[in-house]
Design an enzyme around this catalytic site. Structure first.
Site, short mmCIF file in Angstrom:
data_model
loop_
_atom_site.label_atom_id
_atom_site.label_comp_id
_atom_site.label_asym_id
_atom_site.label_seq_id
_atom_site.Cartn_x
_atom_site.Cartn_y
_atom_site.Cartn_z
N GLY A 118 3.20 5.63 10.04
CA GLY A 118 4.54 5.79 9.50
C GLY A 118 5.38 4.54 9.59
CB SER B 33 3.12 1.52 6.38
OG SER B 33 1.84 1.63 6.90
CG HIS C 144 -0.42 0.05 2.53
ND1 HIS C 144 -0.18 -1.09 3.28
CD2 HIS C 144 -0.03 1.08 3.30
CE1 HIS C 144 0.31 -0.76 4.46
NE2 HIS C 144 0.41 0.57 4.50
CB SER D 262 0.28 -5.50 6.37
OG SER D 262 -0.90 -5.27 5.63
CG ASP E 147 0.17 -4.37 2.32
OD1 ASP E 147 0.58 -3.58 1.45
OD2 ASP E 147 -0.19 -4.00 3.46
#
Length: 360
Positions: free
Chosen positions: A314, A316, A209, A331, A239
């Site tokens: 942040g 991720s 993402h 994720s 992802d």
């Protein structure tokens, strides 16, 4: 009923844009009472203490051999616990040096539950996985699931009887505010692991993402130092994404804690793991589940690792690892690193296989 959402794949220069997402929850009150898995004590146990990685390897071998007579294994207090449905399977587990735990349902029965959930109309803010510690399917719903949607989900879960339980979770929220911070076009993520492609060219992997939302990556928030370009990104469905470094740039094999990464591996329930992210830094916890399905507003993601490790916006794409073994990419999650939370991770081996990548 709808079918599963396919992964969306883009090449560099694609125009797909997705909001950042991180999912999942703090368990509150279940709508049904789960019966804990029971130890089998008819014969003395010959349980051997194991490292988490050794337990993962043994657990994969035993669960593969047991087939439908187990719903999984987990690591507990330096020992491997393997769920079983009969005495013969328990003997097989003991002989291998692990502890058998009796569960009431076979793998195929619980897989039928998750299969039906995967085919129902998806409700954003929900997630599910088989929980080997209880021998049930754990279904969670966040506070955005209300009214008719909650009633529908509750009825679906109750229809599975004792095979499933429903829990409420904290609200699903984006953790993309964007190891080390990397900045895209209007967002910030965290670098997962440095890798090489099949030609030996360096790059890095991060959350899908993140990759679908930007073509370019910088080492600073002012977009002065361009470092990489997104080559592939998959989200939803899976992802993960891959970005190739600019000429002359290459990252180390170690994560930003100084831990060298020498290989990738699958996770096991109960395994102690560490996560590094650009917002909250380094935090540790344990793997609580495997093969989780999480339903984001953008679509569903499958096969995720569930943990009790905290994460914040942040983080991720950040690295999840056990010693020198790369385990996952951040994720989604909920909560924070003050009050705690639950975080899902994309397994690293799937990323490397999908894109033909290798760790340095």
């Amino acid at each position: 009923m709808s079918t599963a959402h396919p992964a969306s794949r883009i090449r560099r220069g694609g125009t797909i844009c997705a909001a950042a997402v991180l999912a999942a929850g703090i368990a509150l009150t279940p709508t049904s009472v789960a019966i804990a898995a029971q130890p089998l004590t008819a014969q003395p146990l010959s349980v051997q203490p194991l490292t988490a990685r050794a337990a993962t390897a043994l657990g994969e071998r035993l669960t593969s051999g047991l087939g439908d007579r187990t719903v999984g294994a987990y690591y507990d207090n330096a020992h491997l616990v393997v769920t079983v449905t009969d005495a013969a399977a328990a003997d097989q587990v003991r002989a291998a040096g692990a502890e058998p735990r009796l569960v009431p349902f076979r793998r195929s029965e619980l897989a039928a539950v998750t299969g039906l959930l995967n085919r129902f109309d998806r409700i954003p803010g929900t997630a599910w996985r088989i929980d080997p510690r209880t021998g049930r399917v754990r279904v969670t719903a966040d506070p955005t699931v209300t009214g008719a949607a909650l009633a529908k989900l509750t009825a679906q879960v109750r229809g599975f009887g004792a095979k499933a339980r429903l829990e409420r979770t904290a609200r699903l929220r984006p953790l993309l505010s964007g190891g080390d911070a990397i900045w895209g076009q209007g967002l910030r993520c965290s670098l997962g692991f440095n890798v090489h492609d099949s030609s030996g060219n360096p790059g890095f992997i991060t959350a899908g993402h993140c990759g679908v939302a930007t073509n370019d990556w910088w080492a600073d928030s002012w977009s002065y130092e361009h470092i990489a370009s997104t080559q592939w990104a998959d989200f939803p469905g899976t992802d993960y994404s891959y970005a190739a470094y600019d000429p002359g740039a290459e990252g180390p094999s170690a994560v930003n804690t100084g831990q060298e990464i020498t290989g990738a591996g699958d996770a096991s329930v109960g395994e102690p793991v560490t996560r590094s992210g650009s917002t909250s830094g380094v935090h540790s916890g344990t793997v609580t589940g495997l093969d989780a399905t999480v339903n984001y507003e953008e679509g569903s993601v499958y096969g995720l690792i569930d943990t009790d490790v905290c994460a914040e916006p942040g983080d991720s794409g950040g690295a999840l690892f056990d010693g020198a073994t790369a385990i996952g990419l951040t994720s989604g999650g909920s909560g924070d690193c003050t009050s705690g939370g639950e975080t899902f991770f994309q397994p690293v081996p799937a990323v490397l296989q999908a894109y033909g990548l290798s760790l340095p």
